[in-house]
Design a protein around this motif. Structure first.
Motif, PDB file in Angstrom:
ATOM      1  N   CYS A   1       1.204  -1.256  -0.049  1.00  0.00           N
ATOM      2  CA  CYS A   1      -0.330   0.196  -0.034  1.00  0.00           C
ATOM      3  C   CYS A   1       0.691   1.541  -0.167  1.00  0.00           C
ATOM      4  O   CYS A   1       1.764   1.406   0.463  1.00  0.00           O
ATOM      5  CB  CYS A   1      -0.793  -0.484   0.823  1.00  0.00           C
ATOM      6  SG  CYS A   1      -2.016   1.371   1.616  1.00  0.00           S
ATOM      7  N   GLN A   2       0.822   1.922  -0.666  1.00  0.00           N
ATOM      8  CA  GLN A   2       0.982   3.838  -0.653  1.00  0.00           C
ATOM      9  C   GLN A   2       0.882   4.647  -0.067  1.00  0.00           C
ATOM     10  O   GLN A   2       1.785   5.279   0.494  1.00  0.00           O
ATOM     11  CB  GLN A   2       1.292   4.065  -2.222  1.00  0.00           C
ATOM     12  CG  GLN A   2       1.831   3.698  -4.058  1.00  0.00           C
ATOM     13  CD  GLN A   2       1.446   4.443  -4.752  1.00  0.00           C
ATOM     14  OE1 GLN A   2       1.212   5.503  -4.897  1.00  0.00           O
ATOM     15  NE2 GLN A   2       1.575   3.782  -5.969  1.00  0.00           N
TER      16      GLN A   2
ATOM     17  N   LYS B   1       0.976  -4.588   3.610  1.00  0.00           N
ATOM     18  CA  LYS B   1       1.041  -5.835   2.576  1.00  0.00           C
ATOM     19  C   LYS B   1      -0.626  -5.455   2.185  1.00  0.00           C
ATOM     20  O   LYS B   1      -1.431  -6.426   3.344  1.00  0.00           O
ATOM     21  CB  LYS B   1       2.274  -7.295   3.256  1.00  0.00           C
ATOM     22  CG  LYS B   1       3.479  -6.594   2.245  1.00  0.00           C
ATOM     23  CD  LYS B   1       4.324  -8.020   2.943  1.00  0.00           C
ATOM     24  CE  LYS B   1       6.106  -7.816   3.153  1.00  0.00           C
ATOM     25  NZ  LYS B   1       6.308  -9.080   3.045  1.00  0.00           N
ATOM     26  N   ILE B   2      -0.395  -5.800   0.559  1.00  0.00           N
ATOM     27  CA  ILE B   2      -2.003  -6.318   0.499  1.00  0.00           C
ATOM     28  C   ILE B   2      -2.169  -7.864  -0.119  1.00  0.00           C
ATOM     29  O   ILE B   2      -1.742  -7.621  -1.218  1.00  0.00           O
ATOM     30  CB  ILE B   2      -2.676  -5.449  -0.057  1.00  0.00           C
ATOM     31  CG1 ILE B   2      -2.279  -4.090   0.781  1.00  0.00           C
ATOM     32  CG2 ILE B   2      -3.926  -5.579  -0.453  1.00  0.00           C
ATOM     33  CD1 ILE B   2      -3.422  -3.421  -0.616  1.00  0.00           C
TER      34      ILE B   2
ATOM     35  N   PRO C   1      -7.206  -3.014   3.234  1.00  0.00           N
ATOM     36  CA  PRO C   1      -7.623  -3.170   4.542  1.00  0.00           C
ATOM     37  C   PRO C   1      -7.057  -2.529   5.659  1.00  0.00           C
ATOM     38  O   PRO C   1      -7.912  -2.740   6.906  1.00  0.00           O
ATOM     39  CB  PRO C   1      -7.696  -4.939   4.657  1.00  0.00           C
ATOM     40  CG  PRO C   1      -6.109  -5.453   4.250  1.00  0.00           C
ATOM     41  CD  PRO C   1      -5.567  -4.155   2.938  1.00  0.00           C
ATOM     42  N   ARG C   2      -6.539  -1.848   6.073  1.00  0.00           N
ATOM     43  CA  ARG C   2      -5.520  -1.487   7.377  1.00  0.00           C
ATOM     44  C   ARG C   2      -5.787   0.438   6.875  1.00  0.00           C
ATOM     45  O   ARG C   2      -6.811   0.685   8.131  1.00  0.00           O
ATOM     46  CB  ARG C   2      -3.945  -2.018   7.543  1.00  0.00           C
ATOM     47  CG  ARG C   2      -3.270  -0.883   8.382  1.00  0.00           C
ATOM     48  CD  ARG C   2      -1.828  -1.172   8.679  1.00  0.00           C
ATOM     49  NE  ARG C   2      -1.057  -0.870   9.719  1.00  0.00           N
ATOM     50  CZ  ARG C   2      -0.251  -1.013   9.754  1.00  0.00           C
ATOM     51  NH1 ARG C   2       0.939  -1.510   9.106  1.00  0.00           N
ATOM     52  NH2 ARG C   2       0.480   0.215  11.249  1.00  0.00           N
ATOM     53  N   CYS C   3      -5.537   0.663   5.936  1.00  0.00           N
ATOM     54  CA  CYS C   3      -5.966   2.130   6.414  1.00  0.00           C
ATOM     55  C   CYS C   3      -7.030   2.672   5.374  1.00  0.00           C
ATOM     56  O   CYS C   3      -7.489   3.890   5.143  1.00  0.00           O
ATOM     57  CB  CYS C   3      -4.668   2.438   5.298  1.00  0.00           C
ATOM     58  SG  CYS C   3      -4.343   2.589   4.184  1.00  0.00           S
ATOM     59  N   MET C   4      -7.543   1.503   4.335  1.00  0.00           N
ATOM     60  CA  MET C   4      -9.226   2.215   3.751  1.00  0.00           C
ATOM     61  C   MET C   4      -8.888   2.501   2.693  1.00  0.00           C
ATOM     62  O   MET C   4      -9.797   2.992   2.193  1.00  0.00           O
ATOM     63  CB  MET C   4     -10.092   2.247   4.098  1.00  0.00           C
ATOM     64  CG  MET C   4     -10.225   1.004   5.804  1.00  0.00           C
ATOM     65  SD  MET C   4     -10.909  -0.212   5.629  1.00  0.00           S
ATOM     66  CE  MET C   4     -12.348   0.145   4.479  1.00  0.00           C
TER      67      MET C   4
END
Length: 217
Positions: free
Chosen positions: A178-179, A184-185, A199-202
């Motif tokens: 994720c930038q 990691k996605i 899923p973490r920062c939406m």
């Protein structure tokens, strides 16, 4: 004031014993004289001392400490001392202060002599027994025995057979970072073109047909 009435007797083996009758008080003014007089017998070669306490009027704590010191000195020389005819009030005082384990009391002069002789005989017997014990002999060194050398035959390592990949092996999964939050996605083994969300920062990102990822600001 203190007085000494001394006489000499002998043990059955001829060893000298001094019987000293104390008259007076053992206090701050007489304790030094009491110590020097009784320890002086050691310098004369006497190792056993009987002190008659029947006419001792008083003994202070310093005098009792000196009495223990005298007993230690005689015991260090291989002998001992014994008190006889001790008044009941002094016996109770010795018992209360725990001195009866350090100073021996005897009922009579004869009992003290028998105790001295018994301890003296046991001590000389154990010393004689220790002197006749044979000295341990060190074992002779054994000659070194040469061990036969072991030979190890080196053989060529077995060839490994080629293995085919299993049909059930896991497929490669596509993982991007994720930038926005750098987490990691996992997009799975066969990601589809479309819109996704971290899923973490939406944060929202799109997977394009050419395989590129476009993150929305």
């Amino acid at each position: 004031m203190i007085q000494f009435q001394n006489r000499q007797i002998q043990l059955p083996d001829g060893a000298p014993v001094i019987v000293s009758r104390i008259l007076g008080s053992i206090d701050g003014s007489t304790v030094r004289q009491f110590e020097e007089k009784l320890l002086g017998f050691l310098g004369q070669g006497v190792q056993h001392l009987i002190i008659v306490f029947s006419q001792v009027n008083y003994i202070n704590s310093t005098g009792m400490g000196v009495l223990v010191k005298i007993a230690d000195k005689f015991q260090e020389s291989g002998g001992d001392i014994s008190l006889i005819d001790v008044p009941d009030k002094l016996i109770a005082l010795f018992n209360m202060l725990g001195l009866l384990s350090l100073i021996k009391l005897s009922k009579s002069e004869e009992e003290a002599v028998q105790t001295f002789y018994k301890n003296r005989s046991q001590g000389s017997g154990s010393a004689q027994q220790a002197s006749v014990q044979p000295k341990p002999v060190a074992p002779k060194p054994q000659p070194a025995v040469s061990q036969p050398r072991r030979t190890v035959s080196r053989s060529a390592p077995p060839k490994q057979a080629a293995t085919k990949p299993r049909s059930g092996a896991k497929r490669k999964t596509y993982i991007i970072r994720c930038q926005s939050c750098s987490s990691k996605i996992n997009l799975g083994a066969r990601p589809k073109v479309g819109t996704y969300r971290c899923p973490r920062c939406m944060v929202v990102f799109k997977l394009q047909k050419n395989g590129k990822i476009h993150f929305q600001k």
